[in-house]
Structure formats: C-alpha cells, structure tokens
Motif scaffolding. Structure first.
Motif, PDB file in Angstrom:
ATOM      1  N   ARG A 188      -3.118 -81.822 -63.780  1.00 31.20           N
ATOM      2  CA  ARG A 188      -4.002 -80.939 -62.995  1.00 31.20           C
ATOM      3  C   ARG A 188      -4.597 -81.684 -61.811  1.00 31.20           C
ATOM      4  N   ALA A 189      -4.943 -82.945 -62.018  1.00 36.56           N
ATOM      5  CA  ALA A 189      -5.585 -83.729 -60.967  1.00 36.56           C
ATOM      6  C   ALA A 189      -4.674 -83.949 -59.765  1.00 36.56           C
ATOM      7  N   LYS A 190      -3.354 -83.741 -59.946  1.00 35.68           N
ATOM      8  CA  LYS A 190      -2.426 -83.923 -58.839  1.00 35.68           C
ATOM      9  C   LYS A 190      -2.657 -82.909 -57.728  1.00 35.68           C
ATOM     10  N   LEU A 191      -3.409 -81.846 -58.025  1.00 38.01           N
ATOM     11  CA  LEU A 191      -3.773 -80.900 -56.967  1.00 38.01           C
ATOM     12  C   LEU A 191      -4.511 -81.608 -55.835  1.00 38.01           C
ATOM     13  N   LEU A 192      -5.232 -82.679 -56.177  1.00 34.93           N
ATOM     14  CA  LEU A 192      -6.012 -83.399 -55.172  1.00 34.93           C
ATOM     15  C   LEU A 192      -5.145 -84.316 -54.314  1.00 34.93           C
ATOM     16  N   ALA A 193      -3.845 -84.419 -54.629  1.00 33.47           N
ATOM     17  CA  ALA A 193      -2.946 -85.204 -53.790  1.00 33.47           C
ATOM     18  C   ALA A 193      -2.769 -84.544 -52.423  1.00 33.47           C
TER      19      ALA A 193
ATOM     20  N   ARG B 297     -12.364 -86.310 -49.756  1.00 35.54           N
ATOM     21  CA  ARG B 297     -11.467 -85.357 -50.403  1.00 35.54           C
ATOM     22  C   ARG B 297     -12.229 -84.325 -51.213  1.00 35.54           C
ATOM     23  N   ILE B 298     -13.384 -84.680 -51.740  1.00 31.36           N
ATOM     24  CA  ILE B 298     -14.194 -83.759 -52.547  1.00 31.36           C
ATOM     25  C   ILE B 298     -15.657 -83.861 -52.133  1.00 31.36           C
ATOM     26  N   PHE B 299     -16.416 -82.837 -52.500  1.00 25.78           N
ATOM     27  CA  PHE B 299     -17.865 -82.855 -52.354  1.00 25.78           C
ATOM     28  C   PHE B 299     -18.476 -82.864 -53.749  1.00 25.78           C
ATOM     29  N   VAL B 300     -19.448 -83.715 -53.967  1.00 26.11           N
ATOM     30  CA  VAL B 300     -20.124 -83.775 -55.264  1.00 26.11           C
ATOM     31  C   VAL B 300     -21.624 -83.864 -55.042  1.00 26.11           C
TER      32      VAL B 300
ATOM     33  N   THR C  91      -6.118 -81.616 -48.197  1.00 25.89           N
ATOM     34  CA  THR C  91      -7.146 -80.642 -47.809  1.00 25.89           C
ATOM     35  C   THR C  91      -7.339 -79.479 -48.784  1.00 25.89           C
ATOM     36  N   THR C  92      -6.297 -79.069 -49.485  1.00 26.10           N
ATOM     37  CA  THR C  92      -6.376 -77.872 -50.328  1.00 26.10           C
ATOM     38  C   THR C  92      -6.047 -78.205 -51.778  1.00 26.10           C
ATOM     39  N   PRO C  93      -6.818 -77.726 -52.743  1.00 25.54           N
ATOM     40  CA  PRO C  93      -7.999 -76.889 -52.560  1.00 25.54           C
ATOM     41  C   PRO C  93      -9.228 -77.713 -52.161  1.00 25.54           C
ATOM     42  N   LEU C  94     -10.160 -77.057 -51.485  1.00 32.60           N
ATOM     43  CA  LEU C  94     -11.450 -77.680 -51.256  1.00 32.60           C
ATOM     44  C   LEU C  94     -12.197 -77.670 -52.589  1.00 32.60           C
ATOM     45  N   LEU C  95     -12.587 -78.834 -53.067  1.00 27.01           N
ATOM     46  CA  LEU C  95     -13.253 -78.948 -54.367  1.00 27.01           C
ATOM     47  C   LEU C  95     -14.690 -79.396 -54.165  1.00 27.01           C
ATOM     48  N   TRP C  96     -15.627 -78.590 -54.659  1.00 27.80           N
ATOM     49  CA  TRP C  96     -17.058 -78.884 -54.558  1.00 27.80           C
ATOM     50  C   TRP C  96     -17.629 -78.819 -55.970  1.00 27.80           C
ATOM     51  N   CYS C  97     -18.141 -79.936 -56.456  1.00 24.94           N
ATOM     52  CA  CYS C  97     -18.662 -80.006 -57.816  1.00 24.94           C
ATOM     53  C   CYS C  97     -20.148 -80.318 -57.825  1.00 24.94           C
ATOM     54  N   VAL C  98     -20.864 -79.643 -58.691  1.00 24.06           N
ATOM     55  CA  VAL C  98     -22.229 -80.031 -59.045  1.00 24.06           C
ATOM     56  C   VAL C  98     -22.163 -80.573 -60.464  1.00 24.06           C
ATOM     57  N   ILE C  99     -22.558 -81.837 -60.640  1.00 25.67           N
ATOM     58  CA  ILE C  99     -22.528 -82.446 -61.966  1.00 25.67           C
ATOM     59  C   ILE C  99     -23.941 -82.778 -62.397  1.00 25.67           C
ATOM     60  N   ASP C 100     -24.221 -82.567 -63.673  1.00 31.29           N
ATOM     61  CA  ASP C 100     -25.539 -82.870 -64.205  1.00 31.29           C
ATOM     62  C   ASP C 100     -25.725 -84.378 -64.325  1.00 31.29           C
ATOM     63  N   GLU C 101     -26.952 -84.839 -64.123  1.00 33.58           N
ATOM     64  CA  GLU C 101     -27.238 -86.271 -64.252  1.00 33.58           C
ATOM     65  C   GLU C 101     -26.896 -86.782 -65.650  1.00 33.58           C
TER      66      GLU C 101
END
Length: 278
Positions: free
Chosen positions: A146-151, A192-195, A154-164
């Motif tokens: 699944r992580a190969k999508l980030l290869a 490549r990503i926003f976190v 630009t697509t997909p744009l991935l934006w994650c909010v992670i808990d502390e």
C-alpha cells in the motif's frame, strides 16, 4: 453487451465500471434511476462506474436483470472478490489506490501507508498474537505494498493528523520507534506528505470516537471510511461525508502546525535514539 469475460490481468473494477456505464446509458437510465431499484444512491452507481467501489455479487445479479446483460456482471464479479486485504478494509484499500487526496486521522498507531516494516510487524503481532510467522509476513508485505502509492511524487496528496499518543507509545522498542518516526519525518521533509500532531494539550476534540479517512477522486464523489477493531465502514452519503469532513477540519485546527509537528516528531525520534545509546 459483449458476452466475453473481462481480462482479470487488467484493472477489473475499472473495466467493469466502464461496462456498467455503457450498459446503463444503452438502457436509457440515469445513475439515480439505476440506483433506485437497488436501494442505493446515484452517487453509489457513479462510484461503481468510476471503479472506486467494488461491485458485490448481490448488486451484480440485480444489475444483470435490470439491464438485461445476460449474466455478464455476475460472471465478472469473481475477479473483484479477490483481495489481499481483510474484508472490512478491502474496499477502502481499493478506493485508496484510485484517490486523488487522502486525509486521515490516526489516534492509536501510525497510518498504514507511513509504517516501516518493523513497526508494521509489531502492530500485526499485537493484533494477532497467535498468528504464524507466515501470516504475519503476508500482512506486513500487503501493508508495505500500500505504501508504494507514495512512490508517485504528487498523487495521492496525503494529509495526516496523528495523535501525540503515537509518538509516546513504544511499539517494538526504541529502535523500531526511532526508525518509524525518522521515516515519517523524511517523507515530510521531502514534501511528499503533510502531517500534523494533535497534542495532549488539545484536550477533547472532534474525533474522540476513533479513526477517520476521507478520500476524493477525479471522476467520482468523495468517500469517508471509519474503522474500529476488526471492522470498518465505507460511507458515500454526501451529508455524512460532509459531516466527517468538518470533523477533520476541526482536528487540523486543534493540531500543531506542520512545522511544529515535524519538530516534535524529530525530537521524539532523537529521544528514542538517545535511549538506545544510553
């Protein structure tokens, strides 16, 4: 409608969706009109046609009857039923692969697409403590796939909010944590990503109930996916998706800025590295 089966080596969902659009238009039906006897929305039919949702066998039977397609969709559902992912996540994973943007809130573990091999292995062993090494290895391999999508740069744009909590819960030991957080930081620094990190100081927030994933597509309506322990639901109702989208917007408003979040992630990684040396 051709009687021949689709080539399973191609993208079965995309091909079947294209055939559905052709058959529906030939029957003179709108997406909403086809959806009505199936008790689904027109947007659901649009997602089947765009290949962002899987056609299940019960829908295939009814579609064959309504569109007089001589069993074509039933025959070709077999290729769609095969998935390397658990049943509750299979459709969401397939949609992920077609998504233009993915926004995800992760309260308990790093998002699957951001996990390292060692981190994913520890997570799966915790979930399935009696599973064999072979089963765990297959689960880990699928997650890394699944992580190969980030290869794609630009697509997909991935934006994650992670808990502390994710930064403080030691999964697999300090070495595994340091590697996992450095991996996330590297993806951020490569733009490549926003976190964003949702800090403990934020207190009560808009998604206390659990995980949330929002996906948008070029040629289909957006989807929301909510997940619990060994269960998940893919949602397409526009009002429901809009409500979950607001939930995510409120999370980003409560979270640290991207630059503050990166600093906190790298600081936590450094702490784990220091613990190893100590």
């Amino acid at each position: 409608m051709a009687g021949k089966n689709l080539d399973p080596s191609s993208s079965p969902r995309a091909l079947l969706g294209a055939e559905l659009r052709v058959a529906r238009e030939a029957a003179g039906l709108s997406q909403a009109e086809l959806g009505e006897p199936l008790f689904v929305s027109g947007s659901f039919i649009g997602q089947l046609e765009a290949g962002t949702r899987r056609m299940h066998i019960e829908f295939a039977r009814q579609i064959d009857n309504i569109l007089s397609t001589n069993g074509f969709f039933v025959r070709n559902c077999g290729a769609l039923a095969k998935s390397k992912y658990p049943n509750h996540f299979a459709e969401a994973a397939e949609a992920e692969a077609e998504a233009k943007t993915i926004r995800e809130y992760a309260p308990l573990a790093l998002p699957g697409m951001l996990q390292t091999e060692a981190y994913a292995r520890e997570v799966f062993i915790a979930y399935q403590p009696t599973a064999t090494d072979e089963v765990i290895g297959e689960l880990v391999a699928n997650r890394l796939h699944r992580a190969k999508l980030l290869a794609n740069p630009t697509t997909p744009l991935l934006w994650c909010v992670i808990d502390e909590t994710l930064l403080r819960r030691v999964v697999g030991g300090t070495k595994v944590m340091a590697e996992a957080l450095r991996h996330v930081a590297s993806l951020i620094r490569r733009r490549r990503i926003f976190v964003q990190v949702l800090p403990f100081a934020a207190g009560a927030h808009s998604s206390m109930g659990g995980t949330l994933k929002l996906m948008t597509f070029d040629a289909a309506p957006p989807l929301a996916y909510v997940q619990g322990n060994a269960m998940g639901v893919l949602l397409d109702d526009p009002a429901t998706v809009a409500r979950h989208s607001l939930t995510y917007d409120l999370l980003t408003a409560s979270a640290l800025s991207p630059s503050q979040s990166l600093a906190l992630i790298e600081s936590a990684a450094e702490d784990y590295e220091h613990d190893q040396h100590a």
